[in-house]
Motif scaffolding. Structure first.
Motif, PDB file in Angstrom:
ATOM      1  N   HIS A 192      -2.636  -2.426  -7.471  1.00  0.00           N
ATOM      2  CA  HIS A 192      -2.205  -2.395  -6.084  1.00  0.00           C
ATOM      3  C   HIS A 192      -1.809  -0.967  -5.689  1.00  0.00           C
ATOM      4  CE1 HIS A 192      -2.613  -6.634  -6.308  1.00  0.00           C
ATOM      5  NE2 HIS A 192      -1.582  -6.801  -7.120  1.00  0.00           N
ATOM      6  N   LEU A 220     -11.784  -7.682   2.747  1.00  0.00           N
ATOM      7  CA  LEU A 220     -10.789  -7.345   1.741  1.00  0.00           C
ATOM      8  C   LEU A 220     -11.022  -8.141   0.457  1.00  0.00           C
ATOM      9  CD1 LEU A 220      -8.165  -5.633   1.393  1.00  0.00           C
ATOM     10  CD2 LEU A 220      -6.898  -7.692   2.077  1.00  0.00           C
ATOM     11  N   THR A 260      -5.892  -0.855  -1.003  1.00  0.00           N
ATOM     12  CA  THR A 260      -6.729  -2.038  -0.934  1.00  0.00           C
ATOM     13  C   THR A 260      -8.173  -1.704  -1.308  1.00  0.00           C
ATOM     14  OG1 THR A 260      -6.953  -1.614   1.441  1.00  0.00           O
ATOM     15  CG2 THR A 260      -5.332  -3.251   0.758  1.00  0.00           C
ATOM     16  N   GLU A 300       0.826  -1.199   0.000  1.00  0.00           N
ATOM     17  CA  GLU A 300       0.000   0.000   0.000  1.00  0.00           C
ATOM     18  C   GLU A 300       0.865   1.256   0.000  1.00  0.00           C
ATOM     19  OE1 GLU A 300      -3.664   0.019   2.464  1.00  0.00           O
ATOM     20  OE2 GLU A 300      -2.859  -1.846   3.294  1.00  0.00           O
TER      21      GLU A 300
END
Length: 402
Positions: free
Chosen positions: A221, A214, A224, A50
Protein backbone atom coordinates in the motif's frame (compact mmCIF):
# COMPACT_ATOMS: atom_id res chain seq x y z
CA UNK A 1 1.88 -0.33 19.22
CA UNK A 2 4.68 -2.87 19.44
CA UNK A 3 7.31 -1.24 17.28
CA UNK A 4 9.91 -0.43 19.93
CA UNK A 5 12.83 -1.31 17.68
CA UNK A 6 16.37 -1.51 18.96
CA UNK A 7 18.89 0.35 16.81
CA UNK A 8 20.97 -2.22 14.95
CA UNK A 9 24.64 -1.84 13.97
CA UNK A 10 25.30 -0.18 10.63
CA UNK A 11 25.17 -3.23 8.35
CA UNK A 12 27.99 -2.30 5.99
CA UNK A 13 30.34 -0.92 8.65
CA UNK A 14 32.85 -3.75 8.09
CA UNK A 15 32.11 -4.21 4.41
CA UNK A 16 34.86 -3.77 1.81
CA UNK A 17 32.38 -1.55 -0.04
CA UNK A 18 32.09 0.91 2.83
CA UNK A 19 33.26 4.50 2.41
CA UNK A 20 32.69 7.49 4.71
CA UNK A 21 30.23 8.96 2.19
CA UNK A 22 28.24 5.75 1.93
CA UNK A 23 28.08 5.40 5.69
CA UNK A 24 26.84 8.97 5.98
CA UNK A 25 24.15 8.39 3.35
CA UNK A 26 23.13 5.17 5.02
CA UNK A 27 22.82 6.74 8.44
CA UNK A 28 20.75 9.61 7.03
CA UNK A 29 18.42 7.14 5.31
CA UNK A 30 18.16 5.06 8.47
CA UNK A 31 17.14 8.06 10.54
CA UNK A 32 14.66 9.21 7.90
CA UNK A 33 13.14 5.73 7.79
CA UNK A 34 12.83 5.53 11.56
CA UNK A 35 11.51 9.05 12.13
CA UNK A 36 9.36 9.62 9.04
CA UNK A 37 8.73 6.45 7.02
CA UNK A 38 7.86 3.96 9.79
CA UNK A 39 5.33 6.21 11.58
CA UNK A 40 3.64 6.92 8.24
CA UNK A 41 3.51 3.21 7.42
CA UNK A 42 2.00 2.38 10.81
CA UNK A 43 -0.68 4.99 10.17
CA UNK A 44 -1.55 4.39 6.52
CA UNK A 45 -0.92 0.74 5.71
CA UNK A 46 -3.77 -0.64 7.81
CA UNK A 47 -6.29 1.49 5.93
CA UNK A 48 -4.63 1.09 2.51
CA UNK A 49 -3.87 4.79 2.52
CA UNK A 50 -1.87 6.64 -0.11
CA UNK A 51 1.28 8.72 0.33
CA UNK A 52 0.41 12.35 1.00
CA UNK A 53 2.12 14.78 -1.35
CA UNK A 54 3.89 16.29 1.66
CA UNK A 55 5.70 12.99 2.22
CA UNK A 56 6.82 12.80 -1.41
CA UNK A 57 8.10 16.36 -1.10
CA UNK A 58 10.10 15.33 1.97
CA UNK A 59 11.60 12.45 -0.01
CA UNK A 60 12.47 14.93 -2.74
CA UNK A 61 14.29 17.18 -0.29
CA UNK A 62 16.29 14.18 0.89
CA UNK A 63 17.39 13.69 -2.71
CA UNK A 64 16.06 10.15 -2.95
CA UNK A 65 14.27 10.67 -6.28
CA UNK A 66 17.55 11.71 -7.89
CA UNK A 67 20.10 9.23 -6.57
CA UNK A 68 20.97 8.16 -10.14
CA UNK A 69 20.60 11.62 -11.73
CA UNK A 70 23.76 13.55 -12.63
CA UNK A 71 24.75 16.29 -10.19
CA UNK A 72 24.57 18.93 -12.93
CA UNK A 73 20.81 18.38 -13.01
CA UNK A 74 20.41 18.51 -9.24
CA UNK A 75 20.76 14.80 -8.56
CA UNK A 76 23.18 12.89 -6.35
CA UNK A 77 25.09 11.47 -9.31
CA UNK A 78 25.52 8.10 -7.61
CA UNK A 79 25.18 4.50 -8.75
CA UNK A 80 23.21 1.32 -8.23
CA UNK A 81 25.09 0.58 -5.00
CA UNK A 82 23.92 3.72 -3.21
CA UNK A 83 20.48 3.43 -4.78
CA UNK A 84 20.05 -0.06 -3.36
CA UNK A 85 21.69 0.75 -0.02
CA UNK A 86 19.30 3.66 0.60
CA UNK A 87 16.38 1.54 -0.61
CA UNK A 88 17.15 -1.14 1.97
CA UNK A 89 16.91 1.45 4.72
CA UNK A 90 13.63 2.84 3.40
CA UNK A 91 12.17 -0.66 2.97
CA UNK A 92 13.01 -1.43 6.57
CA UNK A 93 10.37 1.17 7.40
CA UNK A 94 7.94 0.57 4.51
CA UNK A 95 8.69 -1.21 1.27
CA UNK A 96 6.42 1.15 -0.63
CA UNK A 97 8.67 4.10 0.29
CA UNK A 98 11.63 2.27 -1.21
CA UNK A 99 9.56 1.57 -4.31
CA UNK A 100 8.24 5.03 -5.08
CA UNK A 101 11.76 6.42 -5.57
CA UNK A 102 12.21 4.08 -8.54
CA UNK A 103 9.54 6.08 -10.35
CA UNK A 104 11.86 9.05 -10.83
CA UNK A 105 15.67 8.69 -11.17
CA UNK A 106 15.71 10.51 -14.52
CA UNK A 107 13.03 8.42 -16.19
CA UNK A 108 10.41 9.62 -18.64
CA UNK A 109 12.67 12.28 -20.13
CA UNK A 110 11.61 13.26 -23.66
CA UNK A 111 11.52 16.30 -25.93
CA UNK A 112 14.20 18.70 -27.10
CA UNK A 113 17.40 19.40 -25.18
CA UNK A 114 15.89 22.22 -23.11
CA UNK A 115 12.84 20.14 -22.16
CA UNK A 116 14.97 17.12 -21.29
CA UNK A 117 17.12 19.17 -18.95
CA UNK A 118 14.01 20.62 -17.32
CA UNK A 119 12.55 17.15 -16.78
CA UNK A 120 15.81 15.77 -15.37
CA UNK A 121 15.85 18.54 -12.78
CA UNK A 122 12.20 17.94 -11.94
CA UNK A 123 12.86 14.20 -11.68
CA UNK A 124 15.74 14.70 -9.25
CA UNK A 125 13.54 16.93 -7.10
CA UNK A 126 10.63 14.48 -7.04
CA UNK A 127 8.48 16.71 -9.25
CA UNK A 128 8.48 14.33 -12.24
CA UNK A 129 7.39 10.97 -10.84
CA UNK A 130 6.23 8.38 -13.30
CA UNK A 131 4.39 5.12 -13.66
CA UNK A 132 5.56 2.27 -15.87
CA UNK A 133 3.06 0.20 -17.88
CA UNK A 134 4.66 -2.98 -19.18
CA UNK A 135 2.38 -5.94 -18.40
CA UNK A 136 -1.04 -6.52 -19.89
CA UNK A 137 -4.08 -8.56 -18.80
CA UNK A 138 -2.89 -11.48 -20.92
CA UNK A 139 0.85 -10.77 -20.79
CA UNK A 140 2.88 -10.82 -17.59
CA UNK A 141 6.51 -11.84 -17.75
CA UNK A 142 6.37 -12.47 -21.51
CA UNK A 143 6.83 -8.82 -22.47
CA UNK A 144 7.75 -9.72 -26.04
CA UNK A 145 4.07 -10.56 -26.51
CA UNK A 146 2.60 -7.17 -25.60
CA UNK A 147 -0.25 -6.23 -27.90
CA UNK A 148 -0.77 -2.54 -27.07
CA UNK A 149 -0.39 -0.68 -30.36
CA UNK A 150 1.21 2.64 -31.25
CA UNK A 151 0.35 3.97 -34.71
CA UNK A 152 2.00 7.01 -36.28
CA UNK A 153 -0.44 9.69 -37.44
CA UNK A 154 1.36 12.77 -38.72
CA UNK A 155 3.11 14.49 -35.81
CA UNK A 156 1.49 12.22 -33.24
CA UNK A 157 1.41 8.65 -32.03
CA UNK A 158 -1.95 7.03 -31.30
CA UNK A 159 -1.98 4.34 -28.58
CA UNK A 160 -4.59 1.62 -28.10
CA UNK A 161 -4.65 -1.37 -25.78
CA UNK A 162 -4.72 -2.41 -22.13
CA UNK A 163 -2.09 -2.41 -19.40
CA UNK A 164 -2.16 -4.10 -16.01
CA UNK A 165 -0.20 -3.68 -12.77
CA UNK A 166 0.42 0.00 -13.38
CA UNK A 167 1.40 1.29 -9.95
CA UNK A 168 0.94 4.98 -9.11
CA UNK A 169 -0.75 5.52 -12.47
CA UNK A 170 -3.21 8.11 -11.21
CA UNK A 171 -0.87 10.05 -8.93
CA UNK A 172 2.00 10.21 -11.41
CA UNK A 173 3.18 13.01 -13.68
CA UNK A 174 3.60 10.66 -16.63
CA UNK A 175 3.00 7.07 -17.70
CA UNK A 176 5.67 5.17 -19.63
CA UNK A 177 4.08 2.68 -22.01
CA UNK A 178 5.69 -0.28 -23.76
CA UNK A 179 3.86 -0.73 -27.07
CA UNK A 180 4.24 -2.37 -30.44
CA UNK A 181 4.71 -0.14 -33.51
CA UNK A 182 4.67 -3.03 -36.00
CA UNK A 183 4.61 -6.80 -36.19
CA UNK A 184 7.94 -8.66 -36.34
CA UNK A 185 9.16 -9.49 -39.81
CA UNK A 186 9.96 -13.05 -40.80
CA UNK A 187 13.13 -14.14 -39.05
CA UNK A 188 13.05 -11.29 -36.52
CA UNK A 189 12.75 -11.81 -32.78
CA UNK A 190 9.29 -11.36 -31.29
CA UNK A 191 10.50 -8.21 -29.51
CA UNK A 192 11.14 -6.43 -32.81
CA UNK A 193 9.04 -3.36 -33.55
CA UNK A 194 8.50 -2.32 -29.94
CA UNK A 195 9.02 1.11 -28.42
CA UNK A 196 8.56 3.04 -25.20
CA UNK A 197 6.29 6.08 -25.08
CA UNK A 198 5.73 8.77 -22.46
CA UNK A 199 2.21 10.04 -21.80
CA UNK A 200 2.38 13.29 -19.87
CA UNK A 201 -0.53 13.87 -17.47
CA UNK A 202 -1.82 15.79 -14.46
CA UNK A 203 -1.44 14.27 -11.02
CA UNK A 204 -4.60 12.74 -9.61
CA UNK A 205 -6.33 12.14 -12.94
CA UNK A 206 -6.05 10.20 -16.18
CA UNK A 207 -5.54 11.98 -19.50
CA UNK A 208 -8.07 11.91 -22.31
CA UNK A 209 -8.41 8.43 -23.75
CA UNK A 210 -7.28 6.54 -20.63
CA UNK A 211 -9.61 4.93 -18.12
CA UNK A 212 -8.43 3.06 -15.06
CA UNK A 213 -9.80 0.22 -12.95
CA UNK A 214 -8.40 0.01 -9.43
CA UNK A 215 -6.74 -3.29 -8.47
CA UNK A 216 -7.39 -4.17 -4.81
CA UNK A 217 -4.16 -5.57 -3.36
CA UNK A 218 -3.55 -7.40 -0.08
CA UNK A 219 -0.37 -5.41 0.55
CA UNK A 220 2.10 -2.97 -1.01
CA UNK A 221 0.00 0.00 0.00
CA UNK A 222 0.95 3.67 -0.05
CA UNK A 223 0.03 4.04 -3.70
CA UNK A 224 -2.70 2.49 -5.80
CA UNK A 225 -2.27 0.06 -8.70
CA UNK A 226 -4.38 0.14 -11.85
CA UNK A 227 -5.47 -1.68 -14.96
CA UNK A 228 -5.55 0.85 -17.80
CA UNK A 229 -7.49 0.98 -21.04
CA UNK A 230 -6.03 3.18 -23.78
CA UNK A 231 -8.50 4.32 -26.43
CA UNK A 232 -6.92 6.46 -29.16
CA UNK A 233 -4.55 8.20 -26.78
CA UNK A 234 -2.67 10.84 -28.75
CA UNK A 235 0.81 12.01 -27.81
CA UNK A 236 3.42 14.11 -29.65
CA UNK A 237 5.84 12.24 -31.89
CA UNK A 238 8.68 13.48 -29.66
CA UNK A 239 7.31 11.41 -26.77
CA UNK A 240 8.61 8.19 -28.26
CA UNK A 241 11.67 7.18 -26.24
CA UNK A 242 13.54 4.75 -28.50
CA UNK A 243 14.07 4.70 -32.25
CA UNK A 244 11.61 2.51 -34.09
CA UNK A 245 12.71 -0.89 -35.32
CA UNK A 246 14.89 -3.66 -34.04
CA UNK A 247 14.73 -4.64 -30.37
CA UNK A 248 16.10 -1.43 -28.84
CA UNK A 249 13.02 -0.81 -26.68
CA UNK A 250 12.97 -4.39 -25.41
CA UNK A 251 16.69 -4.29 -24.59
CA UNK A 252 16.13 -1.02 -22.76
CA UNK A 253 13.44 -2.67 -20.65
CA UNK A 254 15.72 -5.63 -19.97
CA UNK A 255 18.54 -3.34 -18.78
CA UNK A 256 16.06 -1.48 -16.57
CA UNK A 257 14.84 -4.79 -15.15
CA UNK A 258 18.40 -5.89 -14.28
CA UNK A 259 18.83 -2.88 -12.02
CA UNK A 260 15.24 -3.20 -10.80
CA UNK A 261 15.92 -6.78 -9.72
CA UNK A 262 18.86 -5.76 -7.56
CA UNK A 263 16.70 -2.95 -6.20
CA UNK A 264 14.02 -5.53 -5.35
CA UNK A 265 16.64 -7.67 -3.62
CA UNK A 266 17.64 -4.68 -1.49
CA UNK A 267 13.99 -4.04 -0.62
CA UNK A 268 13.59 -7.70 0.33
CA UNK A 269 16.65 -7.47 2.59
CA UNK A 270 15.14 -4.39 4.25
CA UNK A 271 11.92 -6.28 4.95
CA UNK A 272 13.71 -9.33 6.30
CA UNK A 273 15.99 -7.17 8.44
CA UNK A 274 12.94 -5.44 9.90
CA UNK A 275 11.50 -8.85 10.79
CA UNK A 276 14.73 -9.92 12.50
CA UNK A 277 15.04 -6.68 14.45
CA UNK A 278 11.39 -6.66 15.57
CA UNK A 279 11.57 -10.31 16.59
CA UNK A 280 14.80 -9.76 18.53
CA UNK A 281 12.99 -7.17 20.65
CA UNK A 282 9.76 -9.16 20.91
CA UNK A 283 11.22 -12.41 22.23
CA UNK A 284 13.16 -10.54 24.91
CA UNK A 285 9.97 -8.89 26.18
CA UNK A 286 7.51 -11.74 25.77
CA UNK A 287 7.47 -14.26 28.65
CA UNK A 288 6.13 -17.80 28.67
CA UNK A 289 6.52 -20.49 31.31
CA UNK A 290 8.08 -17.93 33.63
CA UNK A 291 10.91 -16.72 31.41
CA UNK A 292 11.54 -14.66 28.26
CA UNK A 293 11.11 -16.41 24.92
CA UNK A 294 14.69 -15.35 24.20
CA UNK A 295 15.88 -18.00 26.66
CA UNK A 296 14.44 -20.86 24.61
CA UNK A 297 17.17 -22.41 22.48
CA UNK A 298 14.85 -23.36 19.62
CA UNK A 299 13.92 -19.71 19.12
CA UNK A 300 17.48 -18.49 19.59
CA UNK A 301 18.67 -20.81 16.84
CA UNK A 302 15.82 -19.77 14.52
CA UNK A 303 16.74 -16.13 15.02
CA UNK A 304 20.42 -16.84 14.41
CA UNK A 305 19.74 -18.49 11.07
CA UNK A 306 17.35 -15.72 10.04
CA UNK A 307 19.96 -13.05 10.79
CA UNK A 308 22.67 -14.98 8.93
CA UNK A 309 20.52 -15.28 5.81
CA UNK A 310 19.82 -11.54 5.82
CA UNK A 311 23.55 -10.77 6.00
CA UNK A 312 24.26 -13.25 3.22
CA UNK A 313 21.70 -11.66 0.89
CA UNK A 314 22.96 -8.17 1.67
CA UNK A 315 26.53 -9.09 0.78
CA UNK A 316 25.39 -10.59 -2.51
CA UNK A 317 23.29 -7.59 -3.56
CA UNK A 318 26.21 -5.29 -2.72
CA UNK A 319 28.37 -7.35 -5.07
CA UNK A 320 25.83 -7.32 -7.92
CA UNK A 321 25.20 -3.58 -7.55
CA UNK A 322 28.96 -3.05 -7.78
CA UNK A 323 29.06 -5.12 -11.00
CA UNK A 324 26.33 -2.94 -12.54
CA UNK A 325 28.16 0.23 -11.52
CA UNK A 326 31.29 -1.21 -13.14
CA UNK A 327 29.47 -1.50 -16.46
CA UNK A 328 28.86 -5.24 -16.36
CA UNK A 329 25.48 -6.40 -17.73
CA UNK A 330 25.14 -8.80 -14.76
CA UNK A 331 21.92 -10.31 -16.09
CA UNK A 332 22.57 -13.72 -14.54
CA UNK A 333 23.77 -12.22 -11.25
CA UNK A 334 20.82 -9.82 -10.93
CA UNK A 335 18.46 -12.75 -11.50
CA UNK A 336 20.32 -14.79 -8.89
CA UNK A 337 20.17 -12.16 -6.17
CA UNK A 338 16.55 -11.35 -6.96
CA UNK A 339 15.68 -15.04 -6.63
CA UNK A 340 17.64 -15.69 -3.45
CA UNK A 341 16.91 -12.47 -1.56
CA UNK A 342 13.16 -12.47 -2.19
CA UNK A 343 12.66 -16.14 -1.34
CA UNK A 344 14.75 -15.51 1.78
CA UNK A 345 12.53 -12.56 2.75
CA UNK A 346 9.37 -14.66 2.44
CA UNK A 347 10.81 -17.37 4.66
CA UNK A 348 12.37 -15.04 7.23
CA UNK A 349 9.26 -12.88 7.63
CA UNK A 350 7.19 -16.05 7.91
CA UNK A 351 9.47 -17.39 10.63
CA UNK A 352 9.31 -14.05 12.43
CA UNK A 353 5.52 -14.11 12.34
CA UNK A 354 5.60 -17.65 13.76
CA UNK A 355 7.85 -16.49 16.60
CA UNK A 356 5.33 -13.77 17.42
CA UNK A 357 2.68 -16.48 17.86
CA UNK A 358 -0.91 -15.29 17.73
CA UNK A 359 0.25 -11.69 18.08
CA UNK A 360 1.97 -11.98 14.71
CA UNK A 361 -1.36 -12.64 13.05
CA UNK A 362 -2.78 -9.31 14.16
CA UNK A 363 -2.40 -5.80 12.80
CA UNK A 364 -1.10 -4.69 16.20
CA UNK A 365 2.42 -5.64 15.16
CA UNK A 366 4.22 -4.61 11.98
CA UNK A 367 5.42 -8.14 11.31
CA UNK A 368 2.26 -8.90 9.30
CA UNK A 369 3.07 -5.97 6.99
CA UNK A 370 6.59 -7.25 6.36
CA UNK A 371 5.17 -10.71 5.66
CA UNK A 372 2.56 -9.44 3.16
CA UNK A 373 4.99 -7.17 1.35
CA UNK A 374 7.76 -9.79 1.23
CA UNK A 375 5.43 -12.18 -0.55
CA UNK A 376 5.12 -9.75 -3.45
CA UNK A 377 8.87 -9.48 -3.97
CA UNK A 378 8.95 -13.03 -5.38
CA UNK A 379 6.42 -11.98 -8.04
CA UNK A 380 7.11 -8.50 -9.40
CA UNK A 381 10.12 -7.63 -11.57
CA UNK A 382 9.85 -11.22 -12.82
CA UNK A 383 8.68 -14.15 -10.71
CA UNK A 384 11.11 -16.52 -9.00
CA UNK A 385 10.46 -18.98 -11.79
CA UNK A 386 11.41 -16.40 -14.42
CA UNK A 387 14.66 -15.78 -12.53
CA UNK A 388 15.33 -19.51 -12.52
CA UNK A 389 14.81 -19.58 -16.26
CA UNK A 390 17.19 -16.66 -16.83
CA UNK A 391 19.87 -18.26 -14.68
CA UNK A 392 19.51 -21.74 -16.17
CA UNK A 393 19.54 -20.36 -19.73
CA UNK A 394 22.89 -18.66 -19.01
CA UNK A 395 24.30 -21.84 -17.49
CA UNK A 396 22.76 -24.24 -20.01
CA UNK A 397 22.15 -22.57 -23.40
CA UNK A 398 19.23 -24.27 -25.10
CA UNK A 399 20.27 -26.71 -27.81
CA UNK A 400 23.86 -26.77 -26.60
CA UNK A 401 25.84 -29.96 -26.00
CA UNK A 402 28.96 -30.72 -24.06
Amino acid sequence: MSDDIREAPVPILKSPWATPERLRLQQEAREFAANVVTPLANKLDKKKGEFPRSFLDQMGKQGYFGILVDKKYGGMGLGAFEYCMISEELARGWMSAASIIARAQGGGVVGDEKRREELLRKSAAGQWIGSTALSEPGTGSDLASVSTRATRDGDEWVLNGQKRWTGFAKGSDYIRILARTRDPKKGERRAAGMANFVIEKKRGSFPEGITGTLIDKIGYHGFTTWQLTLDNVRIPATHKVEDEGGTAAFKSVQAMLNRARVHTAARAVGLARAAVEDTTVYIQKREQFGEPLANFQALRFMLAEMAARVEQARSFYHHVAHLIDSGEPAEKESAMIKLLATEMAVEVTGQALQMHGGNGYTTEYSIERYWRDARLTTIFEGTSQIQQRIISDRLLPRGGRV
